[in-house]
Write an enzyme that holds these catalytic residues in place. Structure first.
Site, PDB file in Angstrom:
ATOM      1  NE  ARG A 103      -1.875  -2.127   2.780  1.00  0.00           N
ATOM      2  CZ  ARG A 103      -2.052  -3.382   2.385  1.00  0.00           C
ATOM      3  NH1 ARG A 103      -3.094  -3.698   1.685  1.00  0.00           N
ATOM      4  NH2 ARG A 103      -1.186  -4.332   2.715  1.00  0.00           N
ATOM      5  CE  LYS A 149      27.728  -3.822  -6.915  1.00  0.00           C
ATOM      6  NZ  LYS A 149      28.212  -2.906  -7.970  1.00  0.00           N
ATOM      7  NE  ARG A 208       7.122   1.021   4.941  1.00  0.00           N
ATOM      8  CZ  ARG A 208       5.909   0.455   4.933  1.00  0.00           C
ATOM      9  NH1 ARG A 208       5.782  -0.826   4.655  1.00  0.00           N
ATOM     10  NH2 ARG A 208       4.839   1.176   5.199  1.00  0.00           N
TER      11      ARG A 208
HETATM   12  C1  NCD Z   1       1.605  -0.735   8.220  1.00  0.00           C
HETATM   13  C2  NCD Z   1       3.117  -0.601   8.322  1.00  0.00           C
HETATM   14  O1  NCD Z   1       3.845  -0.968   7.404  1.00  0.00           O
HETATM   15  O2  NCD Z   1       3.525  -0.104   9.353  1.00  0.00           O
HETATM   16  N1  NCD Z   1       1.155  -0.999   6.927  1.00  0.00           N
HETATM   17  C3  NCD Z   1       0.983   0.015   6.055  1.00  0.00           C
HETATM   18  O3  NCD Z   1       1.877   0.800   5.819  1.00  0.00           O
HETATM   19  N2  NCD Z   1      -0.238   0.137   5.502  1.00  0.00           N
HETATM   20  C4  NCD Z   1       1.048  -1.672   9.204  1.00  0.00           C
HETATM   21  C5  NCD Z   1       1.537  -3.095   9.218  1.00  0.00           C
HETATM   22  O4  NCD Z   1       2.426  -3.500   8.493  1.00  0.00           O
HETATM   23  O5  NCD Z   1       0.993  -3.833  10.021  1.00  0.00           O
END
Ligand code: NCD
Length: 306
Positions: free
Chosen positions: A54, A82, A104
């Site tokens: 998502r 690497k 992320r």
């Molecule tokens: C969440 C996350 O990655 O923190 N998901 C998301 O981004 N929609 C929640 C989860 O992974 O449980």
């Protein structure tokens, strides 16, 4: 704004309450067809060091809708393999001309140091058990769309509170916006640092908003026994508990959902569920986030903002 790095979007704590409301309302406006910024002169890279469906796809969709150009980046085929550090990877993308990064990463607070090493906006797509501000913004948008305001609402956040960046991001923002927040779930996963009352699921279902969380197995050390059926019976939204919700109550979940664990499978599509609407809203929330970051970047370059 409480930080010098104005164009970044790292946590909602960085923002004044009024700024959060402005972002929510811009997202709602975009959903209703307002003209979006044209960012066709801007490039972006999405660096996802943890799995995502998502968040990654909706950032990409938001970027498409703003006409940004994405420089594809895949951790598994990049020089991260690497041994290149996160900071060097990000600085490389900046050096080749990328205008903004969405990151992320599994390390909680990875951005603390990184933000000082970059001159382009950094958007946090989730850090370990830390923060998930774009998810929080889409959650707030979904609540505001339903109820119009936050004051007087009770929001129950249920599940693996201790390991959830979704819970951490939402608790602070919801409280500041005037909602009452309670937690529910196994007491071992209650988190005193959140500063919320912990209640059983049968009390939590009296809330106006029931926000369910996935059990974050990937952040556990594997020593705790876990039985999905037992968890569902003790802490999940069962059909019987759904029947006790208030008429106007809504059910939310950031997803991915483990059907039959935190929520009975059929309830995912029941009328009070906003789960797929949250995903739709995520695109507009992220458009608002990206517009703001790029507007700030342009203003800073022109010297009209410090
Ligand atoms: C969440 C996350 O990655 O923190 N998901 C998301 O981004 N929609 C929640 C989860 O992974 O449980």
């Amino acid at each position: 704004m409480k930080t010098k790095t104005k164009a970044n979007f790292l946590t909602l704590e960085m923002f004044e309450t009024i700024e959060i409301i402005e972002l929510i309302d811009r997202a709602i406006e975009l959903k209703h067809g307002a003209r979006a910024m044209d960012l066709s002169d801007m490039t972006v890279a999405n660096l996802f060091f943890e799995n995502s469906t998502r968040t990654k796809c909706s950032f990409q969709m938001a970027e498409h809708r703003l006409r940004m150009k994405e420089i594809p980046f895949d951790v598994s085929t990049s020089s991260v393999q690497k041994g290149e550090t996160l900071a060097d990877t990000c600085r490389t993308l900046e050096a080749i001309g990328v205008d903004m990064l969405v990151v992320r990463h599994g390390e909680t607070g990875y951005y603390e140091q990184l933000q000082n090493e970059l001159n382009i906006p950094l958007i946090n797509g989730g850090d370990g058990s830390g923060q998930h501000p774009s998810q929080s913004l889409l959650d707030l948008m979904t609540i505001r769309e339903t109820f119009g305001q936050f004051t007087g609402l009770t929001v129950a956040i249920c599940g693996d509170l201790a390991h959830s960046r979704v819970a951490r991001s939402n608790v602070d923002a919801l409280k500041r916006l005037g909602a009452r927040v309670v937690g529910s779930g196994p007491v071992d996963w209650a988190d005193p640092t959140l500063g919320i009352e912990h209640v059983g699921i049968d009390d939590a279902v009296e809330a106006d908003v029931l926000m369910l969380l996935r059990v974050q197995h990937e952040r556990h050390d594997g020593t705790m026994a876990f039985d999905p059926g037992d968890y569902h019976a003790a802490h999940g939204l069962t059909i019987a508990r759904y029947g006790k919700l208030k008429d106007h109550a809504i059910v939310m979940h950031p997803a991915p959902i483990n059907r039959g664990v935190e929520i009975a499978s059929e309830l995912v599509e029941y009328p009070k569920s906003r789960i797929f609407e949250q995903m739709t809203n995520g695109v507009y929330a992220r458009m608002a986030i990206l517009e703001r970051a790029m507007r700030m970047k342009k203003e800073m370059e022109m010297g009209t903002s410090r």
